[in-house]
Design an enzyme around this catalytic site. Structure first.
Site, PDB file in Angstrom:
ATOM      1  N   GLY A  46       0.834  -1.195   0.000  1.00  0.00           N
ATOM      2  CA  GLY A  46       0.000   0.000   0.000  1.00  0.00           C
ATOM      3  C   GLY A  46       0.865   1.240   0.000  1.00  0.00           C
ATOM      4  CD  GLN A  51       3.502   5.753   2.654  1.00  0.00           C
ATOM      5  OE1 GLN A  51       2.477   5.238   2.242  1.00  0.00           O
ATOM      6  NE2 GLN A  51       4.558   5.037   3.013  1.00  0.00           N
ATOM      7  CB  CYS A  89       5.973   1.774   6.809  1.00  0.00           C
ATOM      8  SG  CYS A  89       5.384   3.357   6.174  1.00  0.00           S
ATOM      9  CG  LEU A  90       6.622   1.084   0.515  1.00  0.00           C
ATOM     10  CD1 LEU A  90       5.818   1.448  -0.722  1.00  0.00           C
ATOM     11  CD2 LEU A  90       7.792   0.172   0.151  1.00  0.00           C
ATOM     12  CG  HIS A 131       0.313   0.637   7.234  1.00  0.00           C
ATOM     13  ND1 HIS A 131       1.397   0.190   7.963  1.00  0.00           N
ATOM     14  CD2 HIS A 131       0.801   1.571   6.372  1.00  0.00           C
ATOM     15  CE1 HIS A 131       2.491   0.838   7.563  1.00  0.00           C
ATOM     16  NE2 HIS A 131       2.154   1.677   6.600  1.00  0.00           N
ATOM     17  CD  GLU A 132      -0.924   2.126   2.991  1.00  0.00           C
ATOM     18  OE1 GLU A 132      -0.578   3.320   2.898  1.00  0.00           O
ATOM     19  OE2 GLU A 132      -0.100   1.193   3.106  1.00  0.00           O
ATOM     20  CG  HIS A 135       0.681   6.268   5.888  1.00  0.00           C
ATOM     21  ND1 HIS A 135       1.845   6.805   6.379  1.00  0.00           N
ATOM     22  CD2 HIS A 135       0.978   5.002   5.508  1.00  0.00           C
ATOM     23  CE1 HIS A 135       2.815   5.886   6.291  1.00  0.00           C
ATOM     24  NE2 HIS A 135       2.317   4.790   5.782  1.00  0.00           N
TER      25      HIS A 135
HETATM   26 ZN    ZN Z   1       3.263   3.006   5.480  1.00  0.00          ZN
END
Ligand code: ZN
Length: 186
Positions: A46, A51, A89-90, A131-132, A135
């Site tokens: 995701g 981000q 997480c990216l 998670h997203e 964000h």
């Molecule tokens: Zn993340």
């Protein structure tokens, strides 16, 4: 579509709550395309707009061969079931920590054309959606760890080769409660 650079832990944009999308226009569809392409290029499950430095409530997902996106998500939890498992997480590359999440989620929102959509997610999909959506509220998964886990995660982040020591991270209060093991406040 363009692959965009992903903002890393410590970037204030990751701590800024995103604004609801109001215009379902070509610019929004470009954002969805950029999110999708950047996520796939990075092998992520995701990716949320903050981000990429964009403060809008949009994320893309790619879980269990289901590729999609969701705009202005609102989450509902149909039961009390929880799951615990590794999460990453990216924006915190290379680090994974066991994170407790709800097992089942119903996410309501819109697609890029403004049509209402609903995602019924369980397991990994439910984890990704939570998670997203976090964000979009300026919350990172390390905030969801218990105090000991968060301390370990922060230590690992500070030691990561990508971490920018010149820009100390904004640390948020845990969404679980008032505990603030770093004494930094906000
Ligand atoms: Zn993340």
């Amino acid at each position: 579509m363009t692959v965009q650079p992903i903002r890393l832990f410590g970037d204030p944009v990751l701590r800024t709550p995103a604004d609801p999308v109001r215009d379902f226009d070509a610019e929004l569809r470009r954002l969805v395309a950029d999110l999708t392409e950047t996520m796939r290029e990075s092998n992520g499950a995701g990716l949320a707009a903050p981000q990429l430095g964009v403060g809008l409530r949009v994320f893309a997902f790619d879980v269990d061969d289901v590729l999609g996106h969701l705009i202005n998500p609102v989450l509902e939890f149909p039961d009390e079931d929880e799951q615990e498992g590794p999460e990453g997480c990216l924006s915190i590359p290379g680090l994974y920590f066991d994170t407790r999440r709800r097992q089942n989620v119903v996410a309501k929102g819109f697609n890029e054309y403004g049509d209402p959509v609903q995602i019924v997610g369980t397991g990994l999909m439910a984890r990704c959606v939570q998670h997203e959506t976090d964000h979009l509220d300026g919350v990172l998964f390390v905030d969801r760890l218990d105090p000991a886990g968060r301390k370990e995660a922060m230590r690992a982040i500070r030691q990561a080769d990508w971490y920018d020591r010149e820009a100390p991270p904004v640390v948020k209060l845990s969404p679980h409660g008032p505990a603030n093991p770093f004494g930094l406040g906000r």
